[in-house]
Write a protein that holds these residues in place. Sequence first.
Motif, PDB file in Angstrom:
ATOM      1  N   TRP A   1       7.910   8.227  -7.064  1.00  0.00           N
ATOM      2  CA  TRP A   1       6.118   8.219  -7.975  1.00  0.00           C
ATOM      3  C   TRP A   1       6.085   7.778  -8.833  1.00  0.00           C
ATOM      4  O   TRP A   1       5.867   6.853  -9.964  1.00  0.00           O
ATOM      5  CB  TRP A   1       5.975   9.572  -8.109  1.00  0.00           C
ATOM      6  CG  TRP A   1       5.288  10.412  -6.748  1.00  0.00           C
ATOM      7  CD1 TRP A   1       5.542   9.899  -5.406  1.00  0.00           C
ATOM      8  CD2 TRP A   1       5.346  11.802  -6.363  1.00  0.00           C
ATOM      9  NE1 TRP A   1       4.745  11.175  -4.841  1.00  0.00           N
ATOM     10  CE2 TRP A   1       4.728  12.845  -5.061  1.00  0.00           C
ATOM     11  CE3 TRP A   1       5.223  13.257  -7.811  1.00  0.00           C
ATOM     12  CZ2 TRP A   1       4.572  13.047  -5.033  1.00  0.00           C
ATOM     13  CZ3 TRP A   1       5.152  14.349  -7.379  1.00  0.00           C
ATOM     14  CH2 TRP A   1       4.534  14.665  -5.513  1.00  0.00           C
TER      15      TRP A   1
ATOM     16  N   SER B   1       6.374   4.211  -9.075  1.00  0.00           N
ATOM     17  CA  SER B   1       4.943   2.946  -8.971  1.00  0.00           C
ATOM     18  C   SER B   1       4.055   3.094  -9.791  1.00  0.00           C
ATOM     19  O   SER B   1       3.607   2.031 -10.438  1.00  0.00           O
ATOM     20  CB  SER B   1       4.273   4.489  -7.937  1.00  0.00           C
ATOM     21  OG  SER B   1       4.227   5.504  -8.585  1.00  0.00           O
TER      22      SER B   1
ATOM     23  N   ALA C   1       3.198  -0.301 -11.772  1.00  0.00           N
ATOM     24  CA  ALA C   1       1.319  -0.210 -12.692  1.00  0.00           C
ATOM     25  C   ALA C   1       1.853  -0.409 -14.026  1.00  0.00           C
ATOM     26  O   ALA C   1       1.158  -1.576 -14.417  1.00  0.00           O
ATOM     27  CB  ALA C   1       1.047   0.400 -12.513  1.00  0.00           C
TER      28      ALA C   1
ATOM     29  N   ALA D   1      12.078  -0.223 -10.844  1.00  0.00           N
ATOM     30  CA  ALA D   1      11.265   0.415 -10.299  1.00  0.00           C
ATOM     31  C   ALA D   1      11.735  -0.010  -8.478  1.00  0.00           C
ATOM     32  O   ALA D   1      12.297   0.447  -7.847  1.00  0.00           O
ATOM     33  CB  ALA D   1       9.999  -0.156  -9.909  1.00  0.00           C
TER      34      ALA D   1
ATOM     35  N   ILE E   1      13.538   1.892  -5.740  1.00  0.00           N
ATOM     36  CA  ILE E   1      13.144   2.207  -4.389  1.00  0.00           C
ATOM     37  C   ILE E   1      14.507   1.691  -3.770  1.00  0.00           C
ATOM     38  O   ILE E   1      14.708   2.578  -2.413  1.00  0.00           O
ATOM     39  CB  ILE E   1      12.429   0.698  -4.305  1.00  0.00           C
ATOM     40  CG1 ILE E   1      10.784   1.310  -4.432  1.00  0.00           C
ATOM     41  CG2 ILE E   1      11.780   0.797  -2.870  1.00  0.00           C
ATOM     42  CD1 ILE E   1       9.658   0.269  -5.078  1.00  0.00           C
TER      43      ILE E   1
ATOM     44  N   THR F   1       3.762   7.032  -1.054  1.00  0.00           N
ATOM     45  CA  THR F   1       3.962   5.761  -2.416  1.00  0.00           C
ATOM     46  C   THR F   1       4.655   4.887  -2.172  1.00  0.00           C
ATOM     47  O   THR F   1       4.068   4.095  -2.593  1.00  0.00           O
ATOM     48  CB  THR F   1       4.868   6.915  -3.124  1.00  0.00           C
ATOM     49  OG1 THR F   1       4.867   7.813  -3.160  1.00  0.00           O
ATOM     50  CG2 THR F   1       5.217   6.573  -4.543  1.00  0.00           C
TER      51      THR F   1
ATOM     52  N   LEU G   1       1.051   2.766  -0.901  1.00  0.00           N
ATOM     53  CA  LEU G   1       0.918   2.211  -2.152  1.00  0.00           C
ATOM     54  C   LEU G   1       1.022   0.777  -3.062  1.00  0.00           C
ATOM     55  O   LEU G   1       0.875   0.185  -3.190  1.00  0.00           O
ATOM     56  CB  LEU G   1       0.379   3.319  -2.906  1.00  0.00           C
ATOM     57  CG  LEU G   1      -0.117   3.139  -4.459  1.00  0.00           C
ATOM     58  CD1 LEU G   1      -1.570   4.515  -4.757  1.00  0.00           C
ATOM     59  CD2 LEU G   1       0.224   2.601  -5.307  1.00  0.00           C
ATOM     60  N   MET G   2       2.535   0.971  -3.660  1.00  0.00           N
ATOM     61  CA  MET G   2       2.810   0.025  -4.483  1.00  0.00           C
ATOM     62  C   MET G   2       3.006  -1.454  -2.758  1.00  0.00           C
ATOM     63  O   MET G   2       2.737  -2.270  -3.820  1.00  0.00           O
ATOM     64  CB  MET G   2       4.138   0.224  -4.142  1.00  0.00           C
ATOM     65  CG  MET G   2       4.776   1.716  -4.973  1.00  0.00           C
ATOM     66  SD  MET G   2       6.438   1.573  -5.583  1.00  0.00           S
ATOM     67  CE  MET G   2       7.489   2.679  -3.912  1.00  0.00           C
TER      68      MET G   2
ATOM     69  N   GLU H   1      -0.918  -2.346  -3.465  1.00  0.00           N
ATOM     70  CA  GLU H   1      -0.884  -3.247  -4.910  1.00  0.00           C
ATOM     71  C   GLU H   1      -0.460  -3.639  -5.438  1.00  0.00           C
ATOM     72  O   GLU H   1      -0.512  -4.646  -7.000  1.00  0.00           O
ATOM     73  CB  GLU H   1      -0.898  -1.294  -5.273  1.00  0.00           C
ATOM     74  CG  GLU H   1      -1.841  -0.383  -4.630  1.00  0.00           C
ATOM     75  CD  GLU H   1      -3.224  -0.704  -5.279  1.00  0.00           C
ATOM     76  OE1 GLU H   1      -4.341  -1.723  -6.151  1.00  0.00           O
ATOM     77  OE2 GLU H   1      -4.505  -0.280  -4.315  1.00  0.00           O
TER      78      GLU H   1
ATOM     79  N   LEU I   1       0.201   7.751  -9.336  1.00  0.00           N
ATOM     80  CA  LEU I   1      -0.552   7.543  -8.245  1.00  0.00           C
ATOM     81  C   LEU I   1      -1.794   7.794  -8.684  1.00  0.00           C
ATOM     82  O   LEU I   1      -2.849   7.277  -7.273  1.00  0.00           O
ATOM     83  CB  LEU I   1       0.012   8.879  -7.049  1.00  0.00           C
ATOM     84  CG  LEU I   1       1.664   8.034  -6.391  1.00  0.00           C
ATOM     85  CD1 LEU I   1       1.955   8.942  -5.819  1.00  0.00           C
ATOM     86  CD2 LEU I   1       2.052   6.544  -6.434  1.00  0.00           C
TER      87      LEU I   1
ATOM     88  N   ILE J   1      -3.629   5.115 -10.306  1.00  0.00           N
ATOM     89  CA  ILE J   1      -4.118   3.605  -9.551  1.00  0.00           C
ATOM     90  C   ILE J   1      -4.754   3.461  -8.597  1.00  0.00           C
ATOM     91  O   ILE J   1      -5.393   2.648  -8.356  1.00  0.00           O
ATOM     92  CB  ILE J   1      -2.746   3.394  -9.014  1.00  0.00           C
ATOM     93  CG1 ILE J   1      -1.733   2.778 -10.081  1.00  0.00           C
ATOM     94  CG2 ILE J   1      -2.368   2.331  -8.038  1.00  0.00           C
ATOM     95  CD1 ILE J   1       0.750   3.157  -9.313  1.00  0.00           C
TER      96      ILE J   1
END
Length: 549
Positions: A74, A77, A81, A91, A95, A147, A150-151, A154, A345, A348
């Motif tokens: 989390w 992400s 952002a 990040a 990951i 997650t 989403l990454m 986005e 999250l 975003i």
Amino acid sequence: MVRPSTSWSLIPILVPGIIGKSLSHVKRNDTETFSQSLLRESMNWMDMYYDADAGYLFSLSAQALTHETRASAWYASGLLARNEGDDAEQAAKIIRNVIDGQHKNISSQWFGDYQIYPEEPTVGTAQYPPKIYNSWDPNWRGFVGTTFVLMLEEFPQLISYDLTQYMLESLYDTSIGDSYRVGGVDTDNLYPAYSNPSIMRAFVTGWVGRKLNESNMTIAGENYATQVIDLFNRDNTLSEFNSGTYAGVSLFALTLWAKYMPESSVMGANGGRMIQETWKSLASLYNANLKNVAGPWDRSYGFDMQRYLSILALQMWTLVGKSDAPIHPKPYAMGHKDDFAIGPLIAILAPFHNTLVSNSTLSALTKFPGTHTVKTSAFSQPFDTYPRNITAWLSPHLTIGAETFSENVIGGPATNPNSFNPAVVQWSRKDGTVGFLTLYAQVYELEAVASEGALNLTYPSGNSSSSFSFLVGTNSQAGKRDVASWDDVEGIKVGVKGTVDLKYSVTFNGLVGGSGSPINSFEFWNFTYTMPPGSTDIPQVFLTLEHNA
């Protein structure tokens, strides 16, 4: 294991337009400002826990400098952002670490899941046997998987090609692993009625299937989503009803349906509508004067949203601002504070999600609309014999909510009496704090009806050994420290009648003493009523409740 033979550079997902009409009263600048403040505050808090050398967050529960996996994902992400300094580099490190720790044994029940923390032993060894929701948590496939999606959706420009491939391979594995989950088999409890992980499972499976051109996976996601939708369509309610924590997760996951799935998908076609209907239900039960959603609560980690951090409250932060949401000025001081880590999250997705919230819902989140009643239902198969019938009565300073049920487990589908609250009363006190009363779940079957100033509770299958235990919150700082009777409870007048013995016991569950421990970090007084010895009456209690602050 057969991997896709494609190069992993994949078919783009069609992003649907906003479902429903854009709401003129939702000021985009406000939404962006509110979501930016949530992103900034949650990230500032997690920054203090980040171990750059390890590429993980330290445990948010301060577990002797161990690290944790889900919150680290989390946080990653949020780094993307924010994208300041070396945020994107950090990040990427996180990951990779999370994927490196993914369970890789395809024959294990936990294949494709992610470690709880990187220092843990290997799950499945003699010294560290597998125990679902302990040594491994199958829902973390959904939390980490969503997650990652989403990454990728986005922030693709901030993720290298090699890392993108690694993430997609991980998502493929987690989708395969999720397919091992069958409710009632191998102690797993994932049924479509388990709303929050079910919505996440359907999304990740369907998204990965489309992205990798894996038709079987795509179909599996669609089929599972259809089962979730069918349950929802009964009364436009989530099966996992009215949970401050998990309604927030479900709204997050439904936003992924609405934003990232095409209209040709049942998820893309229904996600926006389900968000709108879920908020409609929540708004009908929300009392802005108390800053709480009235009961009943299927799964709660506290009894006052102003004292424990709920993911639903983070959603409200992005809608109406922190000061008008049920959030303490210092969120990290609240109970269940670890969930503040999901803040990035929520932030975003807020600019998209918040366009789906109606005028009436937004109004109800800041101004109590007046005394009213609510009647609805929810259904959790295979636990419920019939749909749970829900009633609530809300007035400016007193709310009463209850649900009638007949189930094959005690403690709701989560089988947890500490989180299942089938009958709840809340009221305001002079200093602005909230008092609460909740029935502790002890039976398979309850008839419960909330009405104006009253709560009627019956155990249809009870007998002379039955008891009713009401957990009553401690008084405010200005109230009495010691409670021996209803007269000592601050802010409310309680009358009791029924077939029970009207002589009751009062005990205390405290942080450092009493007859037991707090529940979800909340201290309480336990008012217990028993049946007269040898009684042949059906156990029944009728409470009259009058606000007197």
